[in-house]
Motif scaffolding. Sequence first.
Motif, short mmCIF file in Angstrom:
data_model
loop_
_atom_site.label_atom_id
_atom_site.label_comp_id
_atom_site.label_asym_id
_atom_site.label_seq_id
_atom_site.Cartn_x
_atom_site.Cartn_y
_atom_site.Cartn_z
N LYS A 83 48.60 12.58 -19.51
CA LYS A 83 48.99 13.87 -20.32
C LYS A 83 50.17 14.43 -19.74
O LYS A 83 51.00 14.94 -20.51
CB LYS A 83 47.85 14.94 -19.80
CG LYS A 83 48.16 16.52 -20.32
CD LYS A 83 47.04 17.30 -19.92
CE LYS A 83 47.31 18.81 -20.67
NZ LYS A 83 46.45 19.87 -19.96
N GLU A 84 50.47 14.30 -18.46
CA GLU A 84 51.80 14.66 -17.75
C GLU A 84 52.79 13.93 -18.42
O GLU A 84 53.87 14.42 -18.75
CB GLU A 84 51.70 14.57 -16.45
CG GLU A 84 52.83 15.08 -15.66
CD GLU A 84 52.72 14.80 -14.10
OE1 GLU A 84 53.77 14.67 -13.46
OE2 GLU A 84 51.55 15.46 -13.60
N GLN A 114 36.10 10.55 -11.16
CA GLN A 114 37.48 10.91 -10.63
C GLN A 114 38.50 10.26 -11.06
O GLN A 114 39.76 10.61 -11.50
CB GLN A 114 37.20 11.06 -9.24
CG GLN A 114 38.40 11.78 -8.43
CD GLN A 114 38.25 11.75 -7.03
OE1 GLN A 114 37.20 11.34 -6.49
NE2 GLN A 114 39.35 12.44 -6.24
N ASN A 117 39.52 10.77 -14.59
CA ASN A 117 40.27 12.07 -14.77
C ASN A 117 41.61 11.90 -14.18
O ASN A 117 42.49 12.78 -14.91
CB ASN A 117 39.39 13.22 -14.03
CG ASN A 117 38.11 13.47 -14.84
OD1 ASN A 117 38.04 13.54 -16.08
ND2 ASN A 117 37.23 13.71 -14.18
N MET A 118 41.99 11.50 -13.10
CA MET A 118 43.23 11.35 -12.61
C MET A 118 44.22 10.65 -13.59
O MET A 118 45.30 10.85 -13.73
CB MET A 118 43.23 10.68 -11.11
CG MET A 118 42.50 11.63 -10.15
SD MET A 118 42.05 10.61 -8.63
CE MET A 118 43.89 10.00 -8.09
N ASP A 156 44.98 12.85 -16.65
CA ASP A 156 45.84 13.91 -16.22
C ASP A 156 47.28 13.46 -16.14
O ASP A 156 48.07 13.86 -16.49
CB ASP A 156 45.40 14.49 -15.05
CG ASP A 156 44.43 15.28 -14.98
OD1 ASP A 156 43.95 15.82 -16.09
OD2 ASP A 156 43.55 15.81 -13.81
N GLN A 157 47.40 12.00 -15.60
CA GLN A 157 48.68 11.26 -15.51
C GLN A 157 49.33 11.18 -16.82
O GLN A 157 50.46 11.32 -16.92
CB GLN A 157 48.73 10.17 -14.73
CG GLN A 157 48.56 10.39 -12.94
CD GLN A 157 48.27 9.30 -12.54
OE1 GLN A 157 48.15 8.17 -12.66
NE2 GLN A 157 48.00 9.46 -10.98
#
Length: 64
Positions: free
Chosen positions: A58-59, A48, A51-52, A55-56
Amino acid sequence: GEFPGDPKDNITTTIVFEEEGSKTRIHACQSFRVMTPIVSQATKGANQGWNMTLDQLKEFCTKC
């Protein structure tokens, strides 16, 4: 014990960025010298957490 008690002393993380045309592939690998109960507890939620983090990333990259 054989290794210092802090979980980070037992975990090695390697990240490789590989260019694929206009994209980048990220390879992340974590290895553990000794899987002690302390290290095992520290790995709970690692999936997890990765993944977080990704994701950050990617953003952040889409804002560049």
